[in-house]
Design a protein around this motif. Sequence first.
Motif, PDB file in Angstrom:
ATOM      1  N   LEU A  67       0.845  -1.201   0.000  1.00  0.00           N
ATOM      2  CA  LEU A  67       0.000   0.000   0.000  1.00  0.00           C
ATOM      3  C   LEU A  67       0.876   1.245   0.000  1.00  0.00           C
ATOM      4  O   LEU A  67       0.448   2.319  -0.385  1.00  0.00           O
ATOM      5  CB  LEU A  67      -0.941   0.014   1.211  1.00  0.00           C
ATOM      6  N   VAL A  68       2.083   1.133   0.534  1.00  0.00           N
ATOM      7  CA  VAL A  68       3.139   2.074   0.164  1.00  0.00           C
ATOM      8  C   VAL A  68       4.233   1.213  -0.446  1.00  0.00           C
ATOM      9  O   VAL A  68       4.416   0.046  -0.050  1.00  0.00           O
ATOM     10  CB  VAL A  68       3.724   2.897   1.350  1.00  0.00           C
ATOM     11  N   ARG A  69       4.945   1.747  -1.410  1.00  0.00           N
ATOM     12  CA  ARG A  69       5.952   0.938  -2.078  1.00  0.00           C
ATOM     13  C   ARG A  69       7.304   1.173  -1.421  1.00  0.00           C
ATOM     14  O   ARG A  69       7.669   2.311  -1.091  1.00  0.00           O
ATOM     15  CB  ARG A  69       6.034   1.297  -3.575  1.00  0.00           C
ATOM     16  N   THR A  88       8.244  -5.430  -7.212  1.00  0.00           N
ATOM     17  CA  THR A  88       8.424  -5.037  -8.612  1.00  0.00           C
ATOM     18  C   THR A  88       7.138  -5.157  -9.427  1.00  0.00           C
ATOM     19  O   THR A  88       7.120  -4.792 -10.598  1.00  0.00           O
ATOM     20  CB  THR A  88       9.516  -5.915  -9.271  1.00  0.00           C
ATOM     21  N   LEU A  89       6.074  -5.676  -8.810  1.00  0.00           N
ATOM     22  CA  LEU A  89       4.822  -5.842  -9.564  1.00  0.00           C
ATOM     23  C   LEU A  89       4.074  -4.510  -9.699  1.00  0.00           C
ATOM     24  O   LEU A  89       4.111  -3.676  -8.796  1.00  0.00           O
ATOM     25  CB  LEU A  89       3.896  -6.834  -8.841  1.00  0.00           C
ATOM     26  N   ASP A  90       3.370  -4.324 -10.825  1.00  0.00           N
ATOM     27  CA  ASP A  90       2.493  -3.159 -10.944  1.00  0.00           C
ATOM     28  C   ASP A  90       1.103  -3.530 -10.393  1.00  0.00           C
ATOM     29  O   ASP A  90       0.889  -4.647  -9.925  1.00  0.00           O
ATOM     30  CB  ASP A  90       2.414  -2.685 -12.401  1.00  0.00           C
ATOM     31  N   ASP A  91       0.161  -2.593 -10.467  1.00  0.00           N
ATOM     32  CA  ASP A  91      -1.152  -2.814  -9.858  1.00  0.00           C
ATOM     33  C   ASP A  91      -1.840  -4.060 -10.397  1.00  0.00           C
ATOM     34  O   ASP A  91      -2.431  -4.835  -9.641  1.00  0.00           O
ATOM     35  CB  ASP A  91      -2.056  -1.597 -10.071  1.00  0.00           C
ATOM     36  N   GLY A  93      -0.447  -6.658 -11.706  1.00  0.00           N
ATOM     37  CA  GLY A  93       0.283  -7.829 -11.222  1.00  0.00           C
ATOM     38  C   GLY A  93      -0.028  -8.131  -9.761  1.00  0.00           C
ATOM     39  O   GLY A  93      -0.032  -9.290  -9.326  1.00  0.00           O
ATOM     40  N   LEU A  94      -0.306  -7.059  -8.991  1.00  0.00           N
ATOM     41  CA  LEU A  94      -0.572  -7.238  -7.563  1.00  0.00           C
ATOM     42  C   LEU A  94      -1.976  -7.752  -7.286  1.00  0.00           C
ATOM     43  O   LEU A  94      -2.240  -8.303  -6.221  1.00  0.00           O
ATOM     44  CB  LEU A  94      -0.393  -5.902  -6.825  1.00  0.00           C
ATOM     45  N   PHE A  95      -2.887  -7.548  -8.267  1.00  0.00           N
ATOM     46  CA  PHE A  95      -4.301  -7.837  -8.043  1.00  0.00           C
ATOM     47  C   PHE A  95      -4.567  -9.179  -7.356  1.00  0.00           C
ATOM     48  O   PHE A  95      -5.252  -9.228  -6.327  1.00  0.00           O
ATOM     49  CB  PHE A  95      -5.061  -7.720  -9.375  1.00  0.00           C
ATOM     50  N   PRO A  96      -4.010 -10.289  -7.856  1.00  0.00           N
ATOM     51  CA  PRO A  96      -4.299 -11.559  -7.192  1.00  0.00           C
ATOM     52  C   PRO A  96      -3.749 -11.644  -5.768  1.00  0.00           C
ATOM     53  O   PRO A  96      -4.256 -12.419  -4.955  1.00  0.00           O
ATOM     54  CB  PRO A  96      -3.630 -12.603  -8.087  1.00  0.00           C
ATOM     55  N   PHE A  97      -2.724 -10.839  -5.446  1.00  0.00           N
ATOM     56  CA  PHE A  97      -2.150 -10.914  -4.103  1.00  0.00           C
ATOM     57  C   PHE A  97      -2.923 -10.061  -3.113  1.00  0.00           C
ATOM     58  O   PHE A  97      -2.948 -10.355  -1.915  1.00  0.00           O
ATOM     59  CB  PHE A  97      -0.678 -10.510  -4.142  1.00  0.00           C
ATOM     60  N   ARG A  98      -3.536  -8.978  -3.590  1.00  0.00           N
ATOM     61  CA  ARG A  98      -4.326  -8.116  -2.709  1.00  0.00           C
ATOM     62  C   ARG A  98      -5.405  -8.926  -1.993  1.00  0.00           C
ATOM     63  O   ARG A  98      -5.767  -8.648  -0.870  1.00  0.00           O
ATOM     64  CB  ARG A  98      -5.005  -7.008  -3.518  1.00  0.00           C
ATOM     65  N   LYS A  99      -5.942  -9.910  -2.677  1.00  0.00           N
ATOM     66  CA  LYS A  99      -6.970 -10.767  -2.123  1.00  0.00           C
ATOM     67  C   LYS A  99      -6.457 -11.541  -0.913  1.00  0.00           C
ATOM     68  O   LYS A  99      -7.178 -11.794   0.033  1.00  0.00           O
ATOM     69  CB  LYS A  99      -7.426 -11.723  -3.219  1.00  0.00           C
ATOM     70  N   ARG A 100      -5.173 -11.899  -0.972  1.00  0.00           N
ATOM     71  CA  ARG A 100      -4.635 -12.743   0.107  1.00  0.00           C
ATOM     72  C   ARG A 100      -4.138 -11.943   1.301  1.00  0.00           C
ATOM     73  O   ARG A 100      -3.944 -12.484   2.378  1.00  0.00           O
ATOM     74  CB  ARG A 100      -3.473 -13.566  -0.442  1.00  0.00           C
ATOM     75  N   LEU A 101      -3.835 -10.667   1.061  1.00  0.00           N
ATOM     76  CA  LEU A 101      -3.239  -9.845   2.112  1.00  0.00           C
ATOM     77  C   LEU A 101      -4.174  -8.683   2.416  1.00  0.00           C
ATOM     78  O   LEU A 101      -4.442  -7.870   1.557  1.00  0.00           O
ATOM     79  CB  LEU A 101      -1.883  -9.299   1.647  1.00  0.00           C
ATOM     80  N   GLN A 102      -4.679  -8.609   3.631  1.00  0.00           N
ATOM     81  CA  GLN A 102      -5.658  -7.591   3.978  1.00  0.00           C
ATOM     82  C   GLN A 102      -5.224  -6.773   5.183  1.00  0.00           C
ATOM     83  O   GLN A 102      -4.317  -7.162   5.913  1.00  0.00           O
ATOM     84  CB  GLN A 102      -7.010  -8.245   4.279  1.00  0.00           C
TER      85      GLN A 102
END
Lengths: 337, 343
Positions: A67-69, A88-91, A93-102
């Motif tokens: 959420l901050v880089r 190094t991922l862009d938004d 690329g991050l999409f599937p990981f956002r689901k796992r990390l809250q």
Amino acid sequence: MQPSEPILRLRDVHVHFPIKGGVFKRTKDHVRAVDGVDLDVYKGEVLGLVGESGCGKTTLGKAILQLVRATGGSVTYHGDAGETELTTLDDAGLFPFRKRLQIVFQDPHSSLNPAYTIFGSLEDPLRHYGVRSRAERRKIVGDLLEAVNMRREAMDRYPHEFSGGQRQRIGIARALSIEPELIVCDEAVSALDVSIQAQVLQLLMDLKREKQLTYVFITHDLSVTEYLCDRIAVMYLGRIVELCDAEELFANTLHPYTEALLSAIPVADLDRKSERIVLEGDVPSPVNPPSGCPFHPRCRYAQDVCRTDVPALRPYRTAAGGEHLAACHLIDQPPAD
Amino acid sequence: MTDRTPGPDPELALSVRDLKTYIYANNRCNRALDGVSFDIHRGKTLCIVGESGCGKSVTAASILQLLPELSRIEEGEIVYHGAEGPVNIERLKRNGRRMRAIRGKEIAMIFQDPMTALNPVYSIGFQIKEMLLYHTRLGKRARHAKAIDLLRSMGIPLPEKRVREYPHLYSGGMRQRAMIAIAMSCDPRILIADEPTTALDVTIQAQIFELMDTLKREQGTAIMLITHDMGVVAELADDVAVMYMGQIVEAGPVGQVLRNPLHPYTRALLESIPVLGRGKNQQIRAIPGQTPDPYDRPTGCQFAERCRYRVDACAEMPPETQVSSSHRVRCWRHREFMADAAE
Ligand SMILES: Nc1ncnc2c1ncn2[C@@H]1O[C@H](COP(=O)(O)OP(=O)(O)OP(=O)(O)O)[C@@H](O)[C@H]1O
Ligand SMILES: Nc1ncnc2c1ncn2[C@@H]1O[C@H](COP(=O)(O)OP(=O)(O)OP(=O)(O)O)[C@@H](O)[C@H]1O
Ligand SMILES: [Mg+2]
Ligand SMILES: [Mg+2]
């Protein structure tokens, strides 16, 4: 408990915020909010992150979730499908990981949109992650509210109709909505009244057991961490200065800062009145951190070496054979590395 | 001197008797304080503890006559025992001369959020010197010197320089210390501190507590400390009053109340917090439910609907009962709890 599998691995993570000034808005300096952090988060553990205001806890929590880089270093996610470098991922690329990390935020008053009903706030992430049918979303939101001990009907009401503790529970329900693996709880109980704090703490522990969650629990309240956490990392001025199992930290404190922090906590136990160590001065600025050990200006044991050399975070053996990391020149036992 | 009837306890600084302060909103009445009584003594700290909305701040505001609009002291008395004998504060005009002289000079107050109490457009030094100008006869130079002295005694580094600075240049802990410096500038007999450290780090909180302990010891200041943290109570209090929904449900010396709590609410409060040093295996137990709507309070015991020990009698308001010379409780079943503890 020492689960072997990490879910996240941080190496030398830096987050420096630029301070801009002057007519041309040039970068004058940097806030070194996180300044070189190595940290592994293990699957299924509750990792406490403690330290004074401004030491970088929230920033580190946000850096874990991207959420901050990070301005330096690496954050690696270890999933079933192997390792992924997140920094190094862009938004997209991050999409599937956002689901796992809250994340559950500090302030139960500002984290819910006042213009939306509770259902409106909670269905959003579900829609993002492909729950198409509204009826299905209503069912899931209802279940989530029940999971945090609220009534299903609450979903059609607005945030202002709820108390702080209820809103914090709704915030937790939202974090749970897309079945994350890891939740960063940023001062999730600090703003709550004592009686409600206990309700939320118990809820967090029940959910963890049911859903095999991993928590990074950010707080300045060490009594809560001792009760809740498996391991505790103590931060000072953007760095981790001590890290070990919770019991070990309280039984065998190695870092003088942790010692002062523990002694400063008012304990609701008349039989345990310990000597209060009063630290001189305020938390120093992360813009101009002191030379050498960042804690030396307030440390009652400081020697010459502390003023010049930055102590590394080194492992020490514990009585139980575990590992106890601390960054201090003056520990009177040899490190295990 | 001939044999006079014994006067009031010489150490008594303030006594509050059966205080009822109501707040009115939308044609409804909130009985924010519903019969509160306590004493504050010189050289002692009374902690008032209880969850949000129980009336801690309204108690402080009643004493200082700083109540919000549309609220009023309906009954009871607040007697300030000053150098010139007792004064009934509730009979003074809110902004009359006598009240203004007491407020700040004899009874000082520090607030939860120092930024709302400090004026951002004046330097810290100016604000201290204002107090001294208003309440003392010191000359200009003496006031400046005293301001610097006060900041130094509060542990503010470089007081000669800091005295000229504005509040925004101070850190949170320093602002709170500056507030205490202003509060202490006229050597008040009573210091009322409303959650003075809630917004601060524990290490800074420890500095403030050290300071308050020193004031109590060295100046004999009577301290009334409002908190919701049982840890703070254990650490600082000589006496404690536990409040719930506008009433004191239990009060007494800290050792008696914490070691031998007689009101189910006090017990519940103590069981609901993790205590440092007790490890992972301690049982914490949340207090079920929520506080009732303050505009629609139950007629009986205010805690009854959340209480594990509720019986039919609780539908009626229990009286305050003195269980020892200094320990009192407001619960129908306190005798049973006392018998339990004695076993
Ligand atoms: N977006 C930003 N831009 C500039 N500086 C920032 C930003 N966010 C945080 N900081 C600074 O970084 C440092 C660390 O802040 P952070 O919020 O991580 O601290 P914290 O440990 O969470 O504190 P608290 O306990 O008060 O929440 C602080 O000095 C803060 O002022
Ligand atoms: N300015 C005001 N206007 C209307 N009602 C008020 C006002 N201030 C307090 N109240 C009400 O008076 C009651 C007591 O409030 P008070 O502020 O004394 O609580 P408190 O114990 O200080 O709580 P906290 O721990 O949140 O500071 C509450 O029901 C509150 O809603
Ligand atoms: Mg934070
Ligand atoms: Mg208050």
